[in-house]
Scaffold this active site. Structure first.
Site, PDB file in Angstrom:
ATOM      1  N   GLU A 117      54.276  75.861  10.063  1.00  0.00           N
ATOM      2  CA  GLU A 117      55.166  77.030  10.218  1.00  0.00           C
ATOM      3  C   GLU A 117      54.387  78.316   9.942  1.00  0.00           C
ATOM      4  O   GLU A 117      54.588  79.327  10.615  1.00  0.00           O
ATOM      5  CB  GLU A 117      56.383  76.928   9.288  1.00  0.00           C
ATOM      6  CG  GLU A 117      57.343  75.800   9.638  1.00  0.00           C
ATOM      7  CD  GLU A 117      57.780  75.792  11.094  1.00  0.00           C
ATOM      8  OE1 GLU A 117      58.052  76.871  11.656  1.00  0.00           O
ATOM      9  OE2 GLU A 117      57.837  74.704  11.685  1.00  0.00           O
ATOM     10  N   TRP A 174      52.795  79.105  13.024  1.00  0.00           N
ATOM     11  CA  TRP A 174      53.614  79.857  13.992  1.00  0.00           C
ATOM     12  C   TRP A 174      53.542  81.350  13.709  1.00  0.00           C
ATOM     13  O   TRP A 174      53.552  82.175  14.624  1.00  0.00           O
ATOM     14  CB  TRP A 174      55.075  79.388  13.949  1.00  0.00           C
ATOM     15  CG  TRP A 174      55.325  78.192  14.819  1.00  0.00           C
ATOM     16  CD1 TRP A 174      55.414  76.892  14.417  1.00  0.00           C
ATOM     17  CD2 TRP A 174      55.504  78.189  16.253  1.00  0.00           C
ATOM     18  NE1 TRP A 174      55.647  76.084  15.514  1.00  0.00           N
ATOM     19  CE2 TRP A 174      55.709  76.846  16.648  1.00  0.00           C
ATOM     20  CE3 TRP A 174      55.515  79.175  17.235  1.00  0.00           C
ATOM     21  CZ2 TRP A 174      55.923  76.482  17.983  1.00  0.00           C
ATOM     22  CZ3 TRP A 174      55.726  78.822  18.560  1.00  0.00           C
ATOM     23  CH2 TRP A 174      55.919  77.479  18.924  1.00  0.00           C
ATOM     24  N   TRP A 176      70.281  89.887  34.165  1.00  0.00           N
ATOM     25  CA  TRP A 176      70.977  90.072  32.880  1.00  0.00           C
ATOM     26  C   TRP A 176      72.290  90.789  33.094  1.00  0.00           C
ATOM     27  O   TRP A 176      72.410  91.625  33.981  1.00  0.00           O
ATOM     28  CB  TRP A 176      70.114  90.902  31.916  1.00  0.00           C
ATOM     29  CG  TRP A 176      68.824  90.258  31.558  1.00  0.00           C
ATOM     30  CD1 TRP A 176      67.580  90.667  31.948  1.00  0.00           C
ATOM     31  CD2 TRP A 176      68.620  89.083  30.766  1.00  0.00           C
ATOM     32  NE1 TRP A 176      66.615  89.820  31.444  1.00  0.00           N
ATOM     33  CE2 TRP A 176      67.239  88.838  30.711  1.00  0.00           C
ATOM     34  CE3 TRP A 176      69.480  88.215  30.096  1.00  0.00           C
ATOM     35  CZ2 TRP A 176      66.682  87.775  30.017  1.00  0.00           C
ATOM     36  CZ3 TRP A 176      68.939  87.149  29.402  1.00  0.00           C
ATOM     37  CH2 TRP A 176      67.552  86.939  29.373  1.00  0.00           C
ATOM     38  N   ASN A 189      66.435  79.686  10.014  1.00  0.00           N
ATOM     39  CA  ASN A 189      65.745  79.548  11.300  1.00  0.00           C
ATOM     40  C   ASN A 189      66.547  78.770  12.342  1.00  0.00           C
ATOM     41  O   ASN A 189      66.622  79.151  13.503  1.00  0.00           O
ATOM     42  CB  ASN A 189      64.382  78.875  11.091  1.00  0.00           C
ATOM     43  CG  ASN A 189      63.629  78.746  12.400  1.00  0.00           C
ATOM     44  OD1 ASN A 189      63.323  79.732  13.047  1.00  0.00           O
ATOM     45  ND2 ASN A 189      63.355  77.516  12.806  1.00  0.00           N
ATOM     46  N   TRP A 234      67.346  89.602  25.995  1.00  0.00           N
ATOM     47  CA  TRP A 234      66.793  89.288  24.668  1.00  0.00           C
ATOM     48  C   TRP A 234      66.431  90.543  23.885  1.00  0.00           C
ATOM     49  O   TRP A 234      66.371  90.527  22.653  1.00  0.00           O
ATOM     50  CB  TRP A 234      65.619  88.313  24.752  1.00  0.00           C
ATOM     51  CG  TRP A 234      64.433  88.750  25.574  1.00  0.00           C
ATOM     52  CD1 TRP A 234      64.215  88.513  26.896  1.00  0.00           C
ATOM     53  CD2 TRP A 234      63.271  89.466  25.117  1.00  0.00           C
ATOM     54  NE1 TRP A 234      63.013  89.043  27.297  1.00  0.00           N
ATOM     55  CE2 TRP A 234      62.409  89.630  26.225  1.00  0.00           C
ATOM     56  CE3 TRP A 234      62.869  89.990  23.889  1.00  0.00           C
ATOM     57  CZ2 TRP A 234      61.173  90.294  26.147  1.00  0.00           C
ATOM     58  CZ3 TRP A 234      61.637  90.652  23.803  1.00  0.00           C
ATOM     59  CH2 TRP A 234      60.814  90.794  24.916  1.00  0.00           C
ATOM     60  N   TRP A 259      61.920  85.914  20.043  1.00  0.00           N
ATOM     61  CA  TRP A 259      62.935  86.253  21.057  1.00  0.00           C
ATOM     62  C   TRP A 259      62.456  85.896  22.452  1.00  0.00           C
ATOM     63  O   TRP A 259      63.237  85.458  23.300  1.00  0.00           O
ATOM     64  CB  TRP A 259      63.362  87.721  20.944  1.00  0.00           C
ATOM     65  CG  TRP A 259      64.453  87.855  19.912  1.00  0.00           C
ATOM     66  CD1 TRP A 259      64.320  88.315  18.643  1.00  0.00           C
ATOM     67  CD2 TRP A 259      65.830  87.451  20.053  1.00  0.00           C
ATOM     68  NE1 TRP A 259      65.519  88.223  17.975  1.00  0.00           N
ATOM     69  CE2 TRP A 259      66.465  87.713  18.825  1.00  0.00           C
ATOM     70  CE3 TRP A 259      66.586  86.905  21.088  1.00  0.00           C
ATOM     71  CZ2 TRP A 259      67.823  87.438  18.606  1.00  0.00           C
ATOM     72  CZ3 TRP A 259      67.933  86.623  20.877  1.00  0.00           C
ATOM     73  CH2 TRP A 259      68.529  86.899  19.642  1.00  0.00           C
TER      74      TRP A 259
HETATM   75  C1  LIG Z   1      65.198  84.808  17.293  1.00  0.00           C
HETATM   76  C2  LIG Z   1      64.267  84.676  16.118  1.00  0.00           C
HETATM   77  C3  LIG Z   1      63.783  85.824  15.483  1.00  0.00           C
HETATM   78  C4  LIG Z   1      62.904  85.722  14.401  1.00  0.00           C
HETATM   79  N1  LIG Z   1      62.461  86.870  13.786  1.00  0.00           N
HETATM   80  C5  LIG Z   1      61.606  86.774  12.737  1.00  0.00           C
HETATM   81  C6  LIG Z   1      61.141  87.956  12.068  1.00  0.00           C
HETATM   82  O1  LIG Z   1      61.456  89.094  12.440  1.00  0.00           O
HETATM   83  N2  LIG Z   1      60.324  87.786  10.985  1.00  0.00           N
HETATM   84  C7  LIG Z   1      59.928  86.558  10.550  1.00  0.00           C
HETATM   85  O2  LIG Z   1      59.191  86.475   9.564  1.00  0.00           O
HETATM   86  N3  LIG Z   1      60.324  85.440  11.196  1.00  0.00           N
HETATM   87  C8  LIG Z   1      61.149  85.502  12.253  1.00  0.00           C
HETATM   88  N4  LIG Z   1      61.576  84.353  12.878  1.00  0.00           N
HETATM   89  C9  LIG Z   1      60.965  83.065  12.509  1.00  0.00           C
HETATM   90  C10 LIG Z   1      61.705  82.250  11.441  1.00  0.00           C
HETATM   91  O3  LIG Z   1      63.057  82.130  11.756  1.00  0.00           O
HETATM   92  C11 LIG Z   1      61.569  82.838  10.051  1.00  0.00           C
HETATM   93  O4  LIG Z   1      60.218  83.101   9.751  1.00  0.00           O
HETATM   94  C12 LIG Z   1      62.094  81.855   8.989  1.00  0.00           C
HETATM   95  O5  LIG Z   1      63.428  81.515   9.264  1.00  0.00           O
HETATM   96  C13 LIG Z   1      61.990  82.496   7.626  1.00  0.00           C
HETATM   97  O6  LIG Z   1      62.603  81.709   6.666  1.00  0.00           O
HETATM   98  P1  LIG Z   1      61.763  80.971   5.526  1.00  0.00           P
HETATM   99  O7  LIG Z   1      60.828  81.929   4.884  1.00  0.00           O
HETATM  100  O8  LIG Z   1      62.727  80.282   4.667  1.00  0.00           O
HETATM  101  O9  LIG Z   1      60.920  79.938   6.403  1.00  0.00           O
HETATM  102  P2  LIG Z   1      60.171  78.612   5.984  1.00  0.00           P
HETATM  103  O10 LIG Z   1      60.719  77.517   6.824  1.00  0.00           O
HETATM  104  O11 LIG Z   1      60.142  78.408   4.536  1.00  0.00           O
HETATM  105  O12 LIG Z   1      58.684  78.883   6.530  1.00  0.00           O
HETATM  106  C14 LIG Z   1      57.639  79.461   5.730  1.00  0.00           C
HETATM  107  C15 LIG Z   1      57.067  80.676   6.440  1.00  0.00           C
HETATM  108  O13 LIG Z   1      56.508  80.335   7.694  1.00  0.00           O
HETATM  109  C16 LIG Z   1      56.722  81.389   8.629  1.00  0.00           C
HETATM  110  N5  LIG Z   1      57.538  80.898   9.736  1.00  0.00           N
HETATM  111  C17 LIG Z   1      58.425  79.885   9.713  1.00  0.00           C
HETATM  112  N6  LIG Z   1      58.942  79.674  10.939  1.00  0.00           N
HETATM  113  C18 LIG Z   1      58.376  80.588  11.749  1.00  0.00           C
HETATM  114  C19 LIG Z   1      58.501  80.891  13.141  1.00  0.00           C
HETATM  115  N7  LIG Z   1      59.290  80.172  13.955  1.00  0.00           N
HETATM  116  N8  LIG Z   1      57.786  81.906  13.653  1.00  0.00           N
HETATM  117  C20 LIG Z   1      56.960  82.631  12.866  1.00  0.00           C
HETATM  118  N9  LIG Z   1      56.788  82.380  11.544  1.00  0.00           N
HETATM  119  C21 LIG Z   1      57.488  81.384  11.001  1.00  0.00           C
HETATM  120  C22 LIG Z   1      57.461  82.489   7.886  1.00  0.00           C
HETATM  121  O14 LIG Z   1      56.521  83.433   7.424  1.00  0.00           O
HETATM  122  C23 LIG Z   1      58.109  81.741   6.749  1.00  0.00           C
HETATM  123  O15 LIG Z   1      58.371  82.529   5.626  1.00  0.00           O
HETATM  124  C24 LIG Z   1      62.479  84.442  13.966  1.00  0.00           C
HETATM  125  C25 LIG Z   1      62.963  83.302  14.608  1.00  0.00           C
HETATM  126  C26 LIG Z   1      63.856  83.413  15.660  1.00  0.00           C
HETATM  127  C27 LIG Z   1      64.354  82.168  16.334  1.00  0.00           C
END
Ligand SMILES: Cc1cc2nc3c(=O)[nH]c(=O)nc-3n(C[C@H](O)[C@H](O)[C@H](O)COP(=O)(O)OP(=O)(O)OC[C@H]3O[C@@H](n4cnc5c(N)ncnc54)[C@H](O)[C@@H]3O)c2cc1C
Length: 473
Positions: free
Chosen positions: A270, A273, A301, A336, A354, A377
């Site tokens: 993650e 990502w 759209w 997420n 989007w 997005w």
């Molecule tokens: C439509 C959409 C918009 C999003 N916008 C953002 C945003 O503006 N900022 C943001 O930080 N994340 C964003 N995310 C990615 C992800 O949803 C969040 O990082 C995650 O939910 C944060 O929660 P957590 O820290 O508990 O994640 P955990 O599951 O604990 O993951 C640990 C860390 O990994 C990174 N991470 C995890 N999943 C992703 C992912 N899919 N993409 C990128 N990094 C990830 C984050 O830094 C996160 O804190 C978005 C996802 C979607 C579907």
């Protein structure tokens, strides 16, 4: 002899530990730690309301850690830095790199201006595990698919640097004509932030505590549990990582050393990502605006402000979607799994661009991040790199039933449905009158009727995708 002045410019690195630029400054001289609110150059990427709220509290926490020595400014960063340098000849200046296109352009210009003034500005990597320009395919082009990017590109490259120690800092003395943090006016004038206040502990120490707690309590079942919004298996580290209150290097190594096997690998990927999103933004600077797949430019759209408002307000009539949108409004965060559900609903059921989702998230998320938000997005829209295939439309009814089957998450954020039996929680319009009465629900009055028919709107979306000739892969 007095030591030279070493300016460290805090940006997305609001911490003392594992901070390469701050460490270098502390070795170079008496440190002047500064922060500049540079809305002038951010243009359309000016921070949203929730980000400004977080920043206010994070700067206060940082200032406390710096024993009150943080100097803050507001305005054009280049003009402010050039003035500081002019007033303090023989100083040095350093910062940790940022990767937003507007910041890259600005920092380049600042470096040139400072060079002309005889000051060499040093920049460091304090936010990413791998620099975007270091992870390329064999032919020198950027990866567009996550798995090879992460497995072939990142994991086989040099391991990320180990976290650095907290520096011993001697602070510079003097009047540097700074503002107070309150004078940055980051807090909202209308008090919508009351609910956020109770939800977060902001700053470096709480970020460290969050990581510890996640490793102790959440990581053991992360791979499976991360799909369920009512479970406490996700880290909620995203705002701390975004603001640099904790470094990805520390999260990487602490998690790796926890020995949590598949859960550890899943969490690290993650973080992968996050790196991938930054690499995409770096190599495709139009990522926040332009479809990475050009054929989506012709997508038909719709334009419907009323439906957009219902989505934003969590009043779509689909309980899991509404729970997510209300979580976002109340906490500045959304799980997420639910981000994917509400995103798919906006783009594929309401057929709204989007950009609307990206912009609303930008304003409401405390972790709003130009790279992750834009890349995610585009992924949701099906138009990005390695995107969700267009025919993958999340069904808000079955997603709710599967991932919040006890209804704990949904009932928390949509309390008007709390007395509805599980059987009807995600399809209240199917509940018999007597059941609705017993639960105190009047559809269309106490809770909205569905804004669209999910089956019909799914078919319309698939037709629209066919029209731009996106073929199933
Ligand atoms: C439509 C959409 C918009 C999003 N916008 C953002 C945003 O503006 N900022 C943001 O930080 N994340 C964003 N995310 C990615 C992800 O949803 C969040 O990082 C995650 O939910 C944060 O929660 P957590 O820290 O508990 O994640 P955990 O599951 O604990 O993951 C640990 C860390 O990994 C990174 N991470 C995890 N999943 C992703 C992912 N899919 N993409 C990128 N990094 C990830 C984050 O830094 C996160 O804190 C978005 C996802 C979607 C579907």
């Amino acid at each position: 002899m007095t030591k030279p002045l070493a300016i460290h410019w805090f940006r997305q690195d609001l911490r003392l530990s594992d901070n390469p630029s701050l460490l270098a400054a502390s070795k170079a001289g008496n440190v002047l730690p500064i922060y500049i609110l540079d809305d002038d150059n951010a243009g359309e990427y000016k921070m949203g309301g929730a980000s400004r709220w977080w920043l206010h509290h994070s700067l206060n926490a940082l200032n406390k850690s710096l024993k009150g020595n943080l100097r803050v400014y507001r305005g054009d960063a280049q003009a402010i830095l050039c003035k500081l340098v002019e007033q303090n000849p023989n100083c040095s200046l350093s910062w940790n790199r940022c990767y937003e296109p507007w910041r890259i352009a600005r920092d380049k210009s600042i470096k040139q201006a400072l060079e002309q003034a005889g000051v060499e500005a040093q920049s460091y990597n304090g936010s990413l595990l791998w620099e975007p320009w270091q992870v390329l395919k064999k032919d020198g082009t950027p990866y567009k698919v996550f798995t090879p990017y992460y497995r072939r590109g990142c994991l086989s490259a040099t391991a990320p640097r180990e976290p650095l120690a907290k520096p011993r800092i001697r602070y510079a003395e003097g009047d540097f004509q700074a503002l107070t943090i309150d004078e940055l006016h980051l807090l909202p004038t209308v008090a919508w932030d009351v609910q956020l206040n109770g939800h977060w502990k902001i700053g470096e120490a709480p970020a460290q505590a969050r990581l510890r707690q996640f490793i102790d309590e959440g990581l053991a079942d992360y791979k499976e549990g991360r799909n369920y919004p009512a479970k406490k298996n996700v880290s909620q580290l995203s705002p701390h990582l975004h603001w640099g209150e904790i470094s990805p290097n520390q999260v990487w190594y602490d998690v790796q050393r926890s020995g949590s096997g598949v859960n550890e690998d899943c969490l690290l990927s993650e973080l992968g990502w996050r790196e991938f999103s930054y690499a995409l933004l770096y190599h495709f600077p139009n990522l926040p605006e332009k479809n990475l797949q050009k054929k989506f430019d012709a997508f038909p759209w719709r334009n419907n402000k009323k439906k957009l408002a219902r989505w934003q307000q969590g009043m779509t009539g689909y309980p899991i979607v509404d729970a997510g949108m209300r979580e976002l409004w109340q906490t500045g965060y959304m799980h997420n799994r639910v981000r994917m559900i509400v995103g798919s609903f906006l783009v594929k059921n309401l057929l709204l661009h989007w950009h609307h989702g990206k912009n609303w998230f930008w304003d409401c998320l405390v972790d709003a991040d130009l790279a992750s938000n834009s890349a995610s997005w585009q992924w949701i829209g099906g138009c990005g790199a390695d995107a969700a295939p267009y025919f993958r439309v999340f069904n808000p009814i079955s997603q709710g039933e599967k991932f919040d089957h006890s209804g704990a998450y949904t009932r928390h954020f949509v309390p008007e449905l709390s007395a509805l039996p599980d059987k009807y929680l995600y399809r209240p319009w199917e509940a018999p009158e007597a059941v609705l009465d017993a639960a105190g629900i009047e559809l269309g009055v106490t809770y909205p009727l569905p804004v669209v028919d999910v089956k019909l709107s799914r078919e319309q979306a698939l037709e629209a995708f066919k029209a731009i000739k996106v073929n199933p892969t």
